[in-house]
Design a protein around this motif. Sequence first.
Motif, short mmCIF file in Angstrom:
data_model
loop_
_atom_site.label_atom_id
_atom_site.label_comp_id
_atom_site.label_asym_id
_atom_site.label_seq_id
_atom_site.Cartn_x
_atom_site.Cartn_y
_atom_site.Cartn_z
N PRO A 30 0.81 -1.23 0.00
CA PRO A 30 0.00 0.00 0.00
C PRO A 30 0.84 1.27 0.00
O PRO A 30 0.43 2.28 -0.59
CB PRO A 30 -0.84 -0.11 1.28
CG PRO A 30 -0.17 -1.14 2.11
CD PRO A 30 0.55 -2.06 1.18
N ALA A 33 1.77 1.94 -3.47
CA ALA A 33 0.58 2.45 -4.17
C ALA A 33 0.34 3.92 -3.82
O ALA A 33 -0.01 4.73 -4.67
CB ALA A 33 -0.64 1.61 -3.81
N MET A 56 3.99 -4.64 -7.95
CA MET A 56 3.49 -3.29 -7.62
C MET A 56 4.35 -2.23 -8.30
O MET A 56 3.84 -1.23 -8.80
CB MET A 56 3.45 -3.09 -6.10
CG MET A 56 2.78 -1.82 -5.67
SD MET A 56 1.07 -1.66 -6.28
CE MET A 56 0.12 -2.32 -4.92
N VAL A 59 3.27 -1.97 -11.78
CA VAL A 59 2.01 -1.21 -11.87
C VAL A 59 2.33 0.29 -11.87
O VAL A 59 1.84 1.05 -12.71
CB VAL A 59 1.06 -1.55 -10.69
CG1 VAL A 59 -0.15 -0.61 -10.68
CG2 VAL A 59 0.59 -3.00 -10.77
N LEU A 60 3.20 0.72 -10.95
CA LEU A 60 3.56 2.14 -10.85
C LEU A 60 4.21 2.62 -12.15
O LEU A 60 3.89 3.70 -12.67
CB LEU A 60 4.53 2.39 -9.69
CG LEU A 60 3.98 2.20 -8.27
CD1 LEU A 60 5.00 2.62 -7.23
CD2 LEU A 60 2.69 2.98 -8.06
N THR A 87 -5.10 0.78 -14.54
CA THR A 87 -4.05 -0.19 -14.18
C THR A 87 -4.02 -1.30 -15.22
O THR A 87 -5.05 -1.60 -15.83
CB THR A 87 -4.31 -0.83 -12.80
OG1 THR A 87 -5.48 -1.63 -12.91
CG2 THR A 87 -4.51 0.21 -11.72
N SER A 98 -2.95 -5.34 -5.80
CA SER A 98 -2.76 -4.14 -6.63
C SER A 98 -4.04 -3.30 -6.68
O SER A 98 -4.01 -2.15 -7.10
CB SER A 98 -2.25 -4.49 -8.03
OG SER A 98 -2.97 -5.56 -8.56
N VAL A 101 -4.23 0.39 -5.35
CA VAL A 101 -3.79 1.59 -6.08
C VAL A 101 -5.01 2.42 -6.51
O VAL A 101 -4.88 3.57 -6.91
CB VAL A 101 -2.89 1.18 -7.28
CG1 VAL A 101 -3.72 0.76 -8.48
CG2 VAL A 101 -1.94 2.30 -7.66
N THR A 114 -9.84 -0.32 -13.68
CA THR A 114 -9.06 -1.54 -13.47
C THR A 114 -9.92 -2.76 -13.74
O THR A 114 -11.10 -2.67 -14.08
CB THR A 114 -8.51 -1.59 -12.03
OG1 THR A 114 -7.54 -2.62 -11.95
CG2 THR A 114 -9.60 -1.87 -11.00
N ASN A 173 -7.58 1.75 1.20
CA ASN A 173 -8.07 2.40 -0.02
C ASN A 173 -8.88 3.66 0.31
O ASN A 173 -8.71 4.70 -0.33
CB ASN A 173 -8.94 1.41 -0.82
CG ASN A 173 -8.30 1.04 -2.15
OD1 ASN A 173 -7.47 1.80 -2.68
ND2 ASN A 173 -8.68 -0.09 -2.70
#
Length: 424
Positions: A30, A33, A56, A59-60, A87, A98, A101, A114, A173
């Motif tokens: 997290p 994210a 992760m 993903v970034l 994403t 993930s 995010v 996503t 989140n």
Amino acid sequence: MSKKEVLVINGGGPLEGEVTISGAKNSALPILAACVLGTEEIILDGVPGLKDVEIMIEVLKHLGSKVEYIGEGTVRIDSSELNTCETPFELMDKMRASFVVMGPLLSRFKEAHTKAPGGCNIGARPIDLHLKGFEALGAENIVNDDAISIKTDGKLIGNEVYLDFPSVGATQNIMMAATLAEGETIIENAAKEPEIVDLASFLSKMGAKIKGAGTSTITIEGVEKLTGTCHTIIPDRIEAASYMIAAAMTKGNVTINNVIGSHIRPVIAKLIEMGADVEEIDDEDIIKVKVDKRLKATNIQTLPYPGFPTDVQAQFMALMTICDGESKIQETVFENRFMHVEQLNKMGAAIATSGNRATIAGVDKLHGAEVRATDLRAGAALVIAALTAEGETKVSDIYHIDRGYSDLVEKFTNLGADIKRVEI
Ligand SMILES: CC(=O)N[C@H]1[C@@H](OP(=O)(O)OP(=O)(O)OC[C@H]2O[C@@H](n3ccc(=O)[nH]c3=O)[C@H](O)[C@@H]2O)O[C@H](CO)[C@@H](O)[C@@H]1O
Ligand SMILES: C=C(OP(=O)(O)O)C(=O)O
């Protein structure tokens, strides 16, 4: 066909020596994210070398963040310019976590897209509480087959959100979505895990206004923007607990460095109750575990923090298989987290289940077998069991273990275990 790897373990004597715990997977994910929220450079220390962390970071990078390792476990992240708030679908399939995010993306761009994360080996794992939180802040959730779009035409507006269950991911989140919302958000029945506190402390260093992390009520006062910072990820309490259990099961004498005792209170308490000698050297973040006799059976019930962690249930079950007497486990967090039972029974354990309850009749010893890591902690449980089992154990599907244990072979080898990673 690509080659697969297995762990080959020959059960032996007690584990002895020292092991240093890595940064927590469940904090690193997290926090990575959350870097999407920062408009300036961020330096993270103590980032564990894990498959999930690699995903992760992918993903970034896909979103447009610049990410580079500048030392072992030290990562520099620059998310000042991002190019998408969608994403990559294929990465969602690789790692459920993930989805965390989405809160940061929604907060920064007022929209995020996503693939809906599917269930996994340990349960259905719905995301209704995450979506309920986004909706409370004024976003619309559009779920089409397996695609999810979350967006708002105007601003996100702070609100009260009551979680029916203190979900770790939903708390994270919603907390992140609320950081740039207008006004105050109050999360009631929030998760209290140390990883929530670590995330809140990271966000606060970036300029967020968060109170109450670590309690059931978290209040977030929205701010205009979040900037850069430096942060060190907390030690992985689940990895630490796994090595403590391995030390206890092998009747070993192991010093565990970089561990915060207060994060694993139930594990320490249960080990002591069973007859282990556990010494905490608090000022130095060290715990020593020593066992020289057969441990007594006990009972555990998994619960949200500060209860006994579900992520340690499988490893504790492995320990219980050779305790004196009958132990019982009740798994209350996930509905399907006993996949390791069949595998442990292949090694000579005597475990029976009924729904979310397991009864473990202690046997004298386990024997080696060909077993399968059915999920991350199940894999750790099998490795721990194999360390004392008579003969050779082969653990397959070890990609699960690679998600959450960095340098596992090296760490156990340093403690005297006979363990190898072999290509087949
Ligand atoms: C990356 C990460 O940090 N993973 C941890 C996190 O997972 P994760 O954040 O997925 O776990 P949650 O706390 O959300 O899930 C706990 C329970 O709540 C249910 N639920 C959750 C969300 C939701 O919207 N609706 C719902 O019903 C789940 O199905 C599960 O039965 O906390 C779990 C519980 O400590 C740990 O086992 C995981 O290792
Ligand atoms: C269940 C776990 O992780 P995740 O939520 O990432 O699947 C775990 O770490 O044991």
